[in-house]
Design a protein around this motif. Structure first.
Motif, PDB file in Angstrom:
ATOM      1  N   ARG A   1     -62.292 -25.503   0.263  1.00  0.00           N
ATOM      2  CA  ARG A   1     -61.745 -26.804   0.676  1.00  0.00           C
ATOM      3  C   ARG A   1     -61.565 -27.749  -0.503  1.00  0.00           C
ATOM      4  O   ARG A   1     -60.664 -28.578  -0.521  1.00  0.00           O
ATOM      5  CB  ARG A   1     -62.670 -27.436   1.728  1.00  0.00           C
ATOM      6  CG  ARG A   1     -62.117 -28.727   2.297  1.00  0.00           C
ATOM      7  CD  ARG A   1     -62.847 -29.186   3.532  1.00  0.00           C
ATOM      8  NE  ARG A   1     -64.279 -29.253   3.339  1.00  0.00           N
ATOM      9  CZ  ARG A   1     -65.136 -29.629   4.273  1.00  0.00           C
ATOM     10  NH1 ARG A   1     -64.703 -29.964   5.467  1.00  0.00           N
ATOM     11  NH2 ARG A   1     -66.422 -29.659   4.028  1.00  0.00           N
TER      12      ARG A   1
ATOM     13  N   SER B   1     -60.938 -26.730  -3.565  1.00  0.00           N
ATOM     14  CA  SER B   1     -60.081 -26.146  -4.604  1.00  0.00           C
ATOM     15  C   SER B   1     -58.756 -26.888  -4.675  1.00  0.00           C
ATOM     16  O   SER B   1     -58.319 -27.470  -3.684  1.00  0.00           O
ATOM     17  CB  SER B   1     -59.817 -24.672  -4.292  1.00  0.00           C
ATOM     18  OG  SER B   1     -61.011 -23.927  -4.349  1.00  0.00           O
TER      19      SER B   1
ATOM     20  N   GLY C   1     -55.221 -27.893  -4.193  1.00  0.00           N
ATOM     21  CA  GLY C   1     -54.291 -27.474  -3.145  1.00  0.00           C
ATOM     22  C   GLY C   1     -54.983 -26.771  -1.996  1.00  0.00           C
ATOM     23  O   GLY C   1     -54.319 -26.180  -1.143  1.00  0.00           O
ATOM     24  N   ARG C   2     -56.324 -26.824  -1.995  1.00  0.00           N
ATOM     25  CA  ARG C   2     -57.123 -26.118  -0.980  1.00  0.00           C
ATOM     26  C   ARG C   2     -56.794 -24.632  -0.953  1.00  0.00           C
ATOM     27  O   ARG C   2     -56.900 -23.977   0.084  1.00  0.00           O
ATOM     28  CB  ARG C   2     -56.910 -26.741   0.411  1.00  0.00           C
ATOM     29  CG  ARG C   2     -57.465 -28.159   0.520  1.00  0.00           C
ATOM     30  CD  ARG C   2     -57.357 -28.672   1.934  1.00  0.00           C
ATOM     31  NE  ARG C   2     -58.386 -29.695   2.208  1.00  0.00           N
ATOM     32  CZ  ARG C   2     -58.644 -30.190   3.404  1.00  0.00           C
ATOM     33  NH1 ARG C   2     -57.968 -29.771   4.457  1.00  0.00           N
ATOM     34  NH2 ARG C   2     -59.576 -31.092   3.576  1.00  0.00           N
ATOM     35  N   LYS C   3     -56.379 -24.129  -2.105  1.00  0.00           N
ATOM     36  CA  LYS C   3     -56.005 -22.714  -2.199  1.00  0.00           C
ATOM     37  C   LYS C   3     -56.832 -22.030  -3.274  1.00  0.00           C
ATOM     38  O   LYS C   3     -57.315 -22.649  -4.207  1.00  0.00           O
ATOM     39  CB  LYS C   3     -54.517 -22.580  -2.569  1.00  0.00           C
ATOM     40  CG  LYS C   3     -53.567 -23.038  -1.494  1.00  0.00           C
ATOM     41  CD  LYS C   3     -52.158 -22.592  -1.792  1.00  0.00           C
ATOM     42  CE  LYS C   3     -51.561 -23.324  -2.983  1.00  0.00           C
ATOM     43  NZ  LYS C   3     -50.122 -23.038  -3.154  1.00  0.00           N
ATOM     44  N   THR C   4     -56.951 -20.719  -3.137  1.00  0.00           N
ATOM     45  CA  THR C   4     -57.571 -19.935  -4.206  1.00  0.00           C
ATOM     46  C   THR C   4     -57.027 -18.521  -4.188  1.00  0.00           C
ATOM     47  O   THR C   4     -56.451 -18.068  -3.193  1.00  0.00           O
ATOM     48  CB  THR C   4     -59.110 -19.909  -4.068  1.00  0.00           C
ATOM     49  OG1 THR C   4     -59.683 -19.484  -5.306  1.00  0.00           O
ATOM     50  CG2 THR C   4     -59.549 -18.920  -2.993  1.00  0.00           C
TER      51      THR C   4
ATOM     52  N   MET D   1     -58.982 -19.483   7.236  1.00  0.00           N
ATOM     53  CA  MET D   1     -58.018 -19.674   6.150  1.00  0.00           C
ATOM     54  C   MET D   1     -56.750 -18.904   6.479  1.00  0.00           C
ATOM     55  O   MET D   1     -56.702 -18.155   7.453  1.00  0.00           O
ATOM     56  CB  MET D   1     -58.619 -19.260   4.808  1.00  0.00           C
ATOM     57  CG  MET D   1     -59.212 -17.888   4.775  1.00  0.00           C
ATOM     58  SD  MET D   1     -60.257 -17.696   3.308  1.00  0.00           S
ATOM     59  CE  MET D   1     -60.993 -16.094   3.639  1.00  0.00           C
ATOM     60  N   GLU D   2     -55.739 -19.142   5.646  1.00  0.00           N
ATOM     61  CA  GLU D   2     -54.451 -18.506   5.875  1.00  0.00           C
ATOM     62  C   GLU D   2     -53.988 -17.794   4.611  1.00  0.00           C
ATOM     63  O   GLU D   2     -54.190 -18.303   3.504  1.00  0.00           O
ATOM     64  CB  GLU D   2     -53.417 -19.570   6.285  1.00  0.00           C
ATOM     65  CG  GLU D   2     -52.034 -19.004   6.582  1.00  0.00           C
ATOM     66  CD  GLU D   2     -51.096 -20.088   7.129  1.00  0.00           C
ATOM     67  OE1 GLU D   2     -51.566 -20.966   7.880  1.00  0.00           O
ATOM     68  OE2 GLU D   2     -49.892 -20.049   6.786  1.00  0.00           O
TER      69      GLU D   2
ATOM     70  N   VAL E   1     -51.435 -17.140   2.020  1.00  0.00           N
ATOM     71  CA  VAL E   1     -50.241 -17.866   1.580  1.00  0.00           C
ATOM     72  C   VAL E   1     -49.474 -17.124   0.488  1.00  0.00           C
ATOM     73  O   VAL E   1     -48.402 -17.549   0.082  1.00  0.00           O
ATOM     74  CB  VAL E   1     -50.587 -19.302   1.120  1.00  0.00           C
ATOM     75  CG1 VAL E   1     -51.054 -20.133   2.306  1.00  0.00           C
ATOM     76  CG2 VAL E   1     -51.637 -19.298   0.019  1.00  0.00           C
TER      77      VAL E   1
ATOM     78  N   ASP F   1     -53.489 -14.790  -2.180  1.00  0.00           N
ATOM     79  CA  ASP F   1     -53.847 -16.201  -2.224  1.00  0.00           C
ATOM     80  C   ASP F   1     -54.129 -16.660  -0.805  1.00  0.00           C
ATOM     81  O   ASP F   1     -53.402 -16.299   0.133  1.00  0.00           O
ATOM     82  CB  ASP F   1     -52.710 -17.040  -2.821  1.00  0.00           C
ATOM     83  CG  ASP F   1     -52.641 -16.914  -4.343  1.00  0.00           C
ATOM     84  OD1 ASP F   1     -53.591 -16.361  -4.942  1.00  0.00           O
ATOM     85  OD2 ASP F   1     -51.644 -17.366  -4.931  1.00  0.00           O
TER      86      ASP F   1
ATOM     87  N   LYS G   1     -55.431 -20.088   1.763  1.00  0.00           N
ATOM     88  CA  LYS G   1     -55.485 -21.546   1.861  1.00  0.00           C
ATOM     89  C   LYS G   1     -56.443 -21.957   2.971  1.00  0.00           C
ATOM     90  O   LYS G   1     -56.448 -21.351   4.058  1.00  0.00           O
ATOM     91  CB  LYS G   1     -54.094 -22.098   2.140  1.00  0.00           C
ATOM     92  CG  LYS G   1     -54.067 -23.622   2.215  1.00  0.00           C
ATOM     93  CD  LYS G   1     -52.656 -24.170   2.189  1.00  0.00           C
ATOM     94  CE  LYS G   1     -52.702 -25.694   2.072  1.00  0.00           C
ATOM     95  NZ  LYS G   1     -51.389 -26.281   1.835  1.00  0.00           N
TER      96      LYS G   1
ATOM     97  N   LYS H   1     -57.875 -23.673   6.089  1.00  0.00           N
ATOM     98  CA  LYS H   1     -57.284 -24.201   7.310  1.00  0.00           C
ATOM     99  C   LYS H   1     -58.270 -25.060   8.083  1.00  0.00           C
ATOM    100  O   LYS H   1     -57.933 -26.119   8.581  1.00  0.00           O
ATOM    101  CB  LYS H   1     -56.828 -23.050   8.216  1.00  0.00           C
ATOM    102  CG  LYS H   1     -55.681 -22.238   7.678  1.00  0.00           C
ATOM    103  CD  LYS H   1     -54.388 -23.032   7.635  1.00  0.00           C
ATOM    104  CE  LYS H   1     -53.773 -23.120   9.042  1.00  0.00           C
ATOM    105  NZ  LYS H   1     -52.455 -23.798   8.978  1.00  0.00           N
TER     106      LYS H   1
END
Length: 155
Positions: A19, A21, A23-26, A66-67, A69, A101, A103, A105
């Motif tokens: 959360r 990270s 862009g809330r992505k890793t 998470m999703e 991406v 990757d 993201k 959610k």
DNA sequence: GCCAACGTTGGC
DNA sequence: GCCAACGTTGGC
């Protein structure tokens, strides 16, 4: 759309880390099991949803959603000598390991614990609950997915 | 920290 | 191809 469950030790990387990270992505890297690799490489699609599972901690269980991406791509950590997941036998020309990757959610209001999952007969077919299961990435059926979300949200 | 279960490695 | 040894995962 497919559903998945992906494990991580929160002492290394938990849902709060995701959360926070950028862009809330890793990049979900470091998976070094061929069965899991095949799913990452061949089966994960952009838009797929995944349960974030906290392993090896007090309160092991599902922490949120998470999703996917970005679909499977060669895992950069396998080629980086300084990375703890470096694989010296990995060949850049024929990538052995793959990453996706993901993201953030949603973080559930509580952990849906492993003990709780085990109590529900409807979940007895889950791969996660099979004896000796050690896969860090595995598919989740739509019905199991719905039930777990119901549990997380207090039905 | 213990240990069961599993995957991988390597000698033969 | 077999299988013992070893390393890792992950719950408890």
């Amino acid at each position: 759309m497919n559903y998945w469950l992906m494990k991580s030790e929160p002492s290394v990387f938990g849902i709060d880390d995701l959360r926070r990270s950028p862009g809330r992505k890793t990049c979900w890297d470091g998976v070094r099991n061929y069965q899991a690799r095949n799913m990452i490489r061949d089966d994960m699609r952009v838009g797929d949803q995944a349960l974030f599972y906290h392993s090896s901690t007090e309160a092991t269980g599902v922490a949120g959603i998470m999703e996917i991406v970005r679909a499977g791509f060669p895992d950069p950590s396998a080629l980086e000598p300084d990375d703890p997941h470096y694989d010296p036998d990995s060949d850049p020309a024929a990538p052995r390991w793959f990453a996706v990757d993901v993201k953030f959610k949603e973080k559930f209001g509580r952990i849906v614990t492993l003990a709780e999952l085990k109590r529900h007969r409807a979940l007895s077919g889950m791969q996660l609950l099979k004896r000796g299961n050690r896969l860090s990435v595995m598919p989740v059926s739509a019905s199991h997915w719905r039930l777990i979300l119901d549990l997380a949200r207090g039905r």
